[in-house]
Design a protein around this motif. Structure first.
Motif, PDB file in Angstrom:
ATOM      1  N   ILE A 116      75.985  56.536  38.084  1.00 38.34           N
ATOM      2  CA  ILE A 116      75.527  56.987  36.769  1.00 38.34           C
ATOM      3  C   ILE A 116      74.184  57.674  36.980  1.00 38.34           C
ATOM      4  O   ILE A 116      73.195  57.042  37.376  1.00 38.34           O
ATOM      5  N   GLY A 117      74.162  58.969  36.778  1.00 37.84           N
ATOM      6  CA  GLY A 117      72.939  59.732  36.910  1.00 37.84           C
ATOM      7  C   GLY A 117      72.572  60.390  35.596  1.00 37.84           C
ATOM      8  O   GLY A 117      73.219  60.175  34.568  1.00 37.84           O
ATOM      9  N   TYR A 118      71.531  61.202  35.627  1.00 45.20           N
ATOM     10  CA  TYR A 118      71.131  61.908  34.412  1.00 45.20           C
ATOM     11  C   TYR A 118      70.648  63.307  34.776  1.00 45.20           C
ATOM     12  O   TYR A 118      70.212  63.577  35.907  1.00 45.20           O
ATOM     13  N   ASP A 119      70.737  64.192  33.809  1.00 41.64           N
ATOM     14  CA  ASP A 119      70.390  65.600  33.962  1.00 41.64           C
ATOM     15  C   ASP A 119      69.102  65.872  33.199  1.00 41.64           C
ATOM     16  O   ASP A 119      69.077  65.769  31.965  1.00 41.64           O
ATOM     17  N   ILE A 120      68.026  66.205  33.916  1.00 38.00           N
ATOM     18  CA  ILE A 120      66.763  66.431  33.222  1.00 38.00           C
ATOM     19  C   ILE A 120      66.757  67.774  32.482  1.00 38.00           C
ATOM     20  O   ILE A 120      65.860  68.034  31.683  1.00 38.00           O
ATOM     21  N   ASP A 121      67.776  68.581  32.740  1.00 34.11           N
ATOM     22  CA  ASP A 121      67.931  69.835  31.997  1.00 34.11           C
ATOM     23  C   ASP A 121      69.114  69.767  31.026  1.00 34.11           C
ATOM     24  O   ASP A 121      69.772  70.776  30.751  1.00 34.11           O
ATOM     25  N   PHE A 122      69.344  68.582  30.492  1.00 35.02           N
ATOM     26  CA  PHE A 122      70.444  68.395  29.546  1.00 35.02           C
ATOM     27  C   PHE A 122      70.341  69.344  28.351  1.00 35.02           C
ATOM     28  O   PHE A 122      71.351  69.706  27.731  1.00 35.02           O
ATOM     29  N   HIS A 123      69.110  69.750  28.023  1.00 35.46           N
ATOM     30  CA  HIS A 123      68.901  70.572  26.825  1.00 35.46           C
ATOM     31  C   HIS A 123      69.585  71.934  26.919  1.00 35.46           C
ATOM     32  O   HIS A 123      69.863  72.558  25.889  1.00 35.46           O
ATOM     33  N   GLU A 124      69.881  72.363  28.146  1.00 35.82           N
ATOM     34  CA  GLU A 124      70.554  73.653  28.314  1.00 35.82           C
ATOM     35  C   GLU A 124      71.953  73.641  27.696  1.00 35.82           C
ATOM     36  O   GLU A 124      72.507  74.693  27.382  1.00 35.82           O
ATOM     37  N   HIS A 125      72.524  72.458  27.527  1.00 36.28           N
ATOM     38  CA  HIS A 125      73.882  72.341  26.990  1.00 36.28           C
ATOM     39  C   HIS A 125      73.914  72.076  25.485  1.00 36.28           C
ATOM     40  O   HIS A 125      74.988  72.000  24.887  1.00 36.28           O
ATOM     41  N   LEU A 126      72.737  71.914  24.881  1.00 38.80           N
ATOM     42  CA  LEU A 126      72.704  71.556  23.465  1.00 38.80           C
ATOM     43  C   LEU A 126      73.245  72.637  22.527  1.00 38.80           C
ATOM     44  O   LEU A 126      73.805  72.288  21.472  1.00 38.80           O
ATOM     45  N   PRO A 127      73.116  73.928  22.848  1.00 37.52           N
ATOM     46  CA  PRO A 127      73.743  74.908  21.947  1.00 37.52           C
ATOM     47  C   PRO A 127      75.244  74.671  21.774  1.00 37.52           C
ATOM     48  O   PRO A 127      75.792  74.935  20.700  1.00 37.52           O
ATOM     49  N   GLU A 128      75.893  74.148  22.807  1.00 32.91           N
ATOM     50  CA  GLU A 128      77.323  73.830  22.715  1.00 32.91           C
ATOM     51  C   GLU A 128      77.547  72.445  22.118  1.00 32.91           C
ATOM     52  O   GLU A 128      78.421  72.264  21.269  1.00 32.91           O
ATOM     53  N   PHE A 147      75.378  70.413  20.380  1.00 35.69           N
ATOM     54  CA  PHE A 147      74.737  70.106  19.090  1.00 35.69           C
ATOM     55  C   PHE A 147      74.446  71.416  18.363  1.00 35.69           C
ATOM     56  O   PHE A 147      73.299  71.851  18.215  1.00 35.69           O
ATOM     57  N   PRO A 148      75.501  72.115  17.926  1.00 36.94           N
ATOM     58  CA  PRO A 148      75.365  73.482  17.423  1.00 36.94           C
ATOM     59  C   PRO A 148      74.793  73.598  16.016  1.00 36.94           C
ATOM     60  O   PRO A 148      74.573  74.715  15.536  1.00 36.94           O
ATOM     61  N   HIS A 149      74.510  72.447  15.374  1.00 37.18           N
ATOM     62  CA  HIS A 149      74.069  72.484  13.973  1.00 37.18           C
ATOM     63  C   HIS A 149      72.682  73.103  13.802  1.00 37.18           C
ATOM     64  O   HIS A 149      72.330  73.554  12.712  1.00 37.18           O
ATOM     65  N   THR A 150      71.890  73.064  14.892  1.00 36.92           N
ATOM     66  CA  THR A 150      70.522  73.556  14.812  1.00 36.92           C
ATOM     67  C   THR A 150      70.074  73.948  16.214  1.00 36.92           C
ATOM     68  O   THR A 150      70.793  73.716  17.185  1.00 36.92           O
ATOM     69  N   ASP A 151      68.893  74.504  16.325  1.00 40.66           N
ATOM     70  CA  ASP A 151      68.379  74.925  17.632  1.00 40.66           C
ATOM     71  C   ASP A 151      67.723  73.750  18.344  1.00 40.66           C
ATOM     72  O   ASP A 151      66.507  73.719  18.556  1.00 40.66           O
ATOM     73  N   ALA A 152      68.534  72.761  18.743  1.00 39.45           N
ATOM     74  CA  ALA A 152      68.005  71.555  19.376  1.00 39.45           C
ATOM     75  C   ALA A 152      67.438  71.829  20.763  1.00 39.45           C
ATOM     76  O   ALA A 152      66.550  71.112  21.230  1.00 39.45           O
ATOM     77  N   LYS A 153      67.933  72.863  21.416  1.00 37.43           N
ATOM     78  CA  LYS A 153      67.416  73.187  22.750  1.00 37.43           C
ATOM     79  C   LYS A 153      65.916  73.420  22.725  1.00 37.43           C
ATOM     80  O   LYS A 153      65.180  72.990  23.628  1.00 37.43           O
ATOM     81  N   SER A 154      65.434  74.062  21.666  1.00 40.13           N
ATOM     82  CA  SER A 154      64.008  74.388  21.567  1.00 40.13           C
ATOM     83  C   SER A 154      63.138  73.142  21.463  1.00 40.13           C
ATOM     84  O   SER A 154      61.941  73.193  21.771  1.00 40.13           O
ATOM     85  N   TRP A 155      63.713  72.013  21.047  1.00 37.87           N
ATOM     86  CA  TRP A 155      62.942  70.782  20.917  1.00 37.87           C
ATOM     87  C   TRP A 155      62.434  70.294  22.275  1.00 37.87           C
ATOM     88  O   TRP A 155      61.448  69.558  22.336  1.00 37.87           O
TER      89      TRP A 155
END
Length: 202
Positions: A92-104, A106-114
């Motif tokens: 079980i690992g984690y991606d510190i650049d997970f935000h790059e996938h947020l447009p797909e 969590f498309p309701h808003t610009d969550a990547k910019s957070w």
């Protein structure tokens, strides 16, 4: 029409399987676990909530002897056989650049910019939400009749180096063996605290 399950309590048998009688196994029966079963585990765990649907966990499902031997080489001695003899052991690992996938995701808003420009904040988020997904993984596996052997006694830097070398934004965090547990491999359950010991109602 969406089905509503609010207020539905699982049977006592189901609660036993998920929590009350479930254990962390140290040894495994010689009983195969198919790739189809593992894919069903993932298809369940991915439905559970993460913050802004981050889905920050990254899983490596070690099935081959070669992969399990490589993983076990980075484990403390007491954990080596728990990894090598299990039908599967998942990193079980984690991606510190997970935000790059947020447009797909969590498309309701610009969550990547957070999260842009805040690496430390992303690490905190990624660790928290991937740990949640690891817990969901265990519950999903148990719900499907499998047993788990979670462990953290490994050199995680070396696990990261060996398994995520081509994905430098990923980090290994812990591992969990999955299979059909051998009841001879466990000891009596350790005590669990009563509510009042570690809880407070304000």
């Amino acid at each position: 029409m969406t089905k509503q399950f609010h207020g539905h309590t699982l049977s006592h048998e189901a609660l036993e399987q998920l929590f009350l009688e479930a254990r962390s196994y140290n040894g495994w029966l010689e009983k195969d676990v198919s790739e189809d079963q593992i894919r069903k585990v993932y298809d369940l765990l991915k439905m559970a909530p993460t913050s802004a649907n981050q889905q920050s966990a990254r899983f490596v499902w070690c099935r081959s002897d070669e992969a399990k031997d490589k993983l076990a080489s980075h484990a403390m001695d007491a954990n080596k056989d728990k990894i090598k003899t299990a039908p599967w052991c998942v990193i079980i690992g984690y991606d510190i650049d997970f935000h790059e996938h947020l447009p797909e995701l969590f498309p309701h808003t610009d969550a990547k910019s957070w999260f842009e420009g805040d690496v430390e904040g992303r690490i905190t988020q990624a660790k928290r939400n991937s740990a949640l997904q690891g817990a969901y993984l265990m519950l999903a596996a148990r719900a499907l009749g499998l047993d788990c052997g979670p462990m953290s006694g490994l050199d995680l830097d070396k696990v990261t180096e060996d398994f995520f070398a081509d994905q430098p934004q990923y980090r290994a965090d812990w591992v969990c063996s999955i299979g059909y547990g051998d009841k001879e491999s466990i000891f009596d359950r350790s005590p669990r605290p009563d509510f009042d010991k570690f809880n407070r109602i304000d």
